[in-house]
Design a protein around this motif. Structure first.
Motif, PDB file in Angstrom:
ATOM      1  N   THR A  34      13.572 -15.896  62.473  1.00  0.00           N
ATOM      2  CA  THR A  34      14.689 -16.629  61.872  1.00  0.00           C
ATOM      3  C   THR A  34      14.308 -17.139  60.488  1.00  0.00           C
ATOM      4  OG1 THR A  34      14.010 -18.698  62.912  1.00  0.00           O
ATOM      5  CG2 THR A  34      15.605 -17.358  64.113  1.00  0.00           C
ATOM      6  N   LYS A  35      15.337 -17.380  59.699  1.00  0.00           N
ATOM      7  CA  LYS A  35      15.172 -17.978  58.377  1.00  0.00           C
ATOM      8  C   LYS A  35      16.193 -19.088  58.245  1.00  0.00           C
ATOM      9  CE  LYS A  35      13.388 -13.913  56.089  1.00  0.00           C
ATOM     10  NZ  LYS A  35      12.528 -13.945  54.939  1.00  0.00           N
ATOM     11  N   LYS A  60      21.567 -11.553  54.896  1.00  0.00           N
ATOM     12  CA  LYS A  60      21.175 -11.481  53.485  1.00  0.00           C
ATOM     13  C   LYS A  60      19.816 -12.146  53.242  1.00  0.00           C
ATOM     14  CE  LYS A  60      23.241 -12.539  48.969  1.00  0.00           C
ATOM     15  NZ  LYS A  60      23.362 -11.275  48.324  1.00  0.00           N
ATOM     16  N   ALA A  61      19.493 -13.151  54.034  1.00  0.00           N
ATOM     17  CA  ALA A  61      18.203 -13.843  53.898  1.00  0.00           C
ATOM     18  C   ALA A  61      17.024 -12.904  54.161  1.00  0.00           C
ATOM     19  CB  ALA A  61      18.146 -15.041  54.851  1.00  0.00           C
ATOM     20  N   PHE A  62      17.277 -11.766  54.821  1.00  0.00           N
ATOM     21  CA  PHE A  62      16.215 -10.804  55.148  1.00  0.00           C
ATOM     22  C   PHE A  62      16.149  -9.634  54.163  1.00  0.00           C
ATOM     23  CE2 PHE A  62      16.845 -13.059  59.053  1.00  0.00           C
ATOM     24  CZ  PHE A  62      15.597 -13.112  59.643  1.00  0.00           C
ATOM     25  N   GLU A  63      17.125  -9.540  53.251  1.00  0.00           N
ATOM     26  CA  GLU A  63      17.224  -8.372  52.361  1.00  0.00           C
ATOM     27  C   GLU A  63      15.937  -8.055  51.613  1.00  0.00           C
ATOM     28  OE1 GLU A  63      21.821  -7.624  50.964  1.00  0.00           O
ATOM     29  OE2 GLU A  63      20.579  -8.983  49.793  1.00  0.00           O
ATOM     30  N   GLU A  64      15.285  -9.075  51.087  1.00  0.00           N
ATOM     31  CA  GLU A  64      14.102  -8.853  50.242  1.00  0.00           C
ATOM     32  C   GLU A  64      12.902  -8.329  51.024  1.00  0.00           C
ATOM     33  OE1 GLU A  64      14.012  -9.104  46.855  1.00  0.00           O
ATOM     34  OE2 GLU A  64      16.173  -9.366  47.112  1.00  0.00           O
ATOM     35  N   ASN A  69      11.814   0.441  58.629  1.00  0.00           N
ATOM     36  CA  ASN A  69      11.984   0.741  60.059  1.00  0.00           C
ATOM     37  C   ASN A  69      12.543  -0.450  60.844  1.00  0.00           C
ATOM     38  OD1 ASN A  69       9.666  -0.874  59.901  1.00  0.00           O
ATOM     39  ND2 ASN A  69       8.773   0.075  61.714  1.00  0.00           N
ATOM     40  N   GLU A  70      13.049  -1.465  60.146  1.00  0.00           N
ATOM     41  CA  GLU A  70      13.543  -2.653  60.833  1.00  0.00           C
ATOM     42  C   GLU A  70      15.068  -2.712  60.815  1.00  0.00           C
ATOM     43  OE1 GLU A  70       9.891  -5.813  60.278  1.00  0.00           O
ATOM     44  OE2 GLU A  70      11.375  -5.704  58.672  1.00  0.00           O
ATOM     45  N   LEU A  71      15.618  -3.248  61.895  1.00  0.00           N
ATOM     46  CA  LEU A  71      17.053  -3.465  62.015  1.00  0.00           C
ATOM     47  C   LEU A  71      17.240  -4.923  62.423  1.00  0.00           C
ATOM     48  CD1 LEU A  71      19.566  -1.142  63.862  1.00  0.00           C
ATOM     49  CD2 LEU A  71      19.840  -3.589  63.737  1.00  0.00           C
ATOM     50  N   VAL A  72      17.903  -5.679  61.566  1.00  0.00           N
ATOM     51  CA  VAL A  72      18.115  -7.113  61.799  1.00  0.00           C
ATOM     52  C   VAL A  72      19.490  -7.316  62.425  1.00  0.00           C
ATOM     53  CG1 VAL A  72      18.340  -9.372  60.690  1.00  0.00           C
ATOM     54  CG2 VAL A  72      16.649  -7.741  59.845  1.00  0.00           C
ATOM     55  N   ILE A  73      19.522  -8.148  63.470  1.00  0.00           N
ATOM     56  CA  ILE A  73      20.768  -8.504  64.142  1.00  0.00           C
ATOM     57  C   ILE A  73      21.008  -9.996  63.921  1.00  0.00           C
ATOM     58  CG2 ILE A  73      21.972  -8.672  66.360  1.00  0.00           C
ATOM     59  CD1 ILE A  73      19.997  -6.426  67.349  1.00  0.00           C
ATOM     60  N   THR A  74      22.134 -10.319  63.295  1.00  0.00           N
ATOM     61  CA  THR A  74      22.504 -11.723  63.099  1.00  0.00           C
ATOM     62  C   THR A  74      23.891 -11.950  63.695  1.00  0.00           C
ATOM     63  OG1 THR A  74      23.434 -11.273  60.905  1.00  0.00           O
ATOM     64  CG2 THR A  74      21.127 -11.973  60.977  1.00  0.00           C
ATOM     65  N   CYS A 114      26.325  -9.034  62.434  1.00  0.00           N
ATOM     66  CA  CYS A 114      25.913  -8.145  61.347  1.00  0.00           C
ATOM     67  C   CYS A 114      24.663  -7.395  61.801  1.00  0.00           C
ATOM     68  CB  CYS A 114      25.636  -8.942  60.075  1.00  0.00           C
ATOM     69  SG  CYS A 114      25.147  -7.906  58.674  1.00  0.00           S
ATOM     70  N   LEU A 115      24.701  -6.069  61.685  1.00  0.00           N
ATOM     71  CA  LEU A 115      23.552  -5.202  61.959  1.00  0.00           C
ATOM     72  C   LEU A 115      23.128  -4.639  60.613  1.00  0.00           C
ATOM     73  CD1 LEU A 115      25.182  -3.193  64.917  1.00  0.00           C
ATOM     74  CD2 LEU A 115      23.847  -5.312  65.070  1.00  0.00           C
ATOM     75  N   MET A 116      21.874  -4.885  60.228  1.00  0.00           N
ATOM     76  CA  MET A 116      21.456  -4.487  58.884  1.00  0.00           C
ATOM     77  C   MET A 116      20.073  -3.852  58.880  1.00  0.00           C
ATOM     78  SD  MET A 116      21.049  -6.812  55.457  1.00  0.00           S
ATOM     79  CE  MET A 116      19.411  -7.405  55.870  1.00  0.00           C
ATOM     80  N   SER A 117      20.000  -2.691  58.248  1.00  0.00           N
ATOM     81  CA  SER A 117      18.712  -2.049  57.959  1.00  0.00           C
ATOM     82  C   SER A 117      18.603  -1.947  56.436  1.00  0.00           C
ATOM     83  CB  SER A 117      18.654  -0.659  58.596  1.00  0.00           C
ATOM     84  OG  SER A 117      19.566   0.218  57.946  1.00  0.00           O
TER      85      SER A 117
END
Length: 192
Positions: A34-35, A60-64, A69-74, A114-117
């Motif tokens: 988490t962020k 968006k906090a994880f974009e940088e 190979n990661e997929l973020v679920i928020t 939001c699912l983001m790679s």
């Protein structure tokens, strides 16, 4: 089951024990990361857009620092009665006010996910209509004193005592009200 995700390391960006449990029950292997994000949204958004906006803000906090190979679920969940958006109660008085507002009427629970790679972002929302019976002051006090629902939008958890005695109908996804529209998320993950 979701073979298309085998090359991804899944990251659930949520501290919610209910969301953790649902992903585990889905059979997914994931890490919790988490962020801190200030959960503020601009005026003028439609109600359904608010939790999507907030879930995208969390992603968006994880974009940088997201790896290829990661997929973020928020996710974010709001409760809406009339035009009043109920977040998490600030204190006991706020929780009492929220539960009184929900008593003997219907409201909407809206979750945004939001699912983001690195290469892709998919966002969606799910709405469930929930109806409470008339709640007595004693029932509201008992629930707040014994279950301390200060980490829940709308000051209640459907899976807790107040859900057992107070909710007399829902239209839509039960799991959405718990905090994650898991059926829709499964569909979106299977297409990701």
């Amino acid at each position: 089951m979701l073979n298309n995700l085998k090359d991804y390391q899944l990251i659930l960006a949520s501290q919610s024990p209910r969301r953790h449990q649902m992903l585990k029950e889905l059979g997914l292997i994931f890490e919790i990361r988490t962020k801190e994000v200030e959960e503020v949204y601009p005026g003028g958004l439609d109600t359904e857009q608010i939790p999507v906006y907030l879930s995208e803000l969390k992603a968006k906090a994880f974009e940088e620092d997201i790896k290829s190979n990661e997929l973020v679920i928020t996710a974010d969940t709001i409760v809406c009665v009339d035009d009043w958006i109920l977040g998490k109660p600030k204190d006991r008085e706020d929780a009492v006010k929220m539960l009184n507002a929900l008593s003997n009427r219907s409201h909407q629970v809206i979750s945004g996910v939001c699912l983001m790679s690195k290469e892709k972002k998919v966002s969606f929302s799910t709405t469930t209509n929930v109806h409470f019976k008339a709640l007595s002051d004693e029932e509201i006090d008992y629930y707040i004193d014994n279950y301390k629902p200060f980490d829940k939008a709308g000051a209640y958890g459907i899976q807790e005592w107040i859900g057992f005695i107070g909710i007399d109908g829902i239209e839509g996804s039960y799991f959405n009200v718990v905090g994650l529209p898991i059926q829709r998320m499964y569909q979106e993950l299977s297409k990701f």
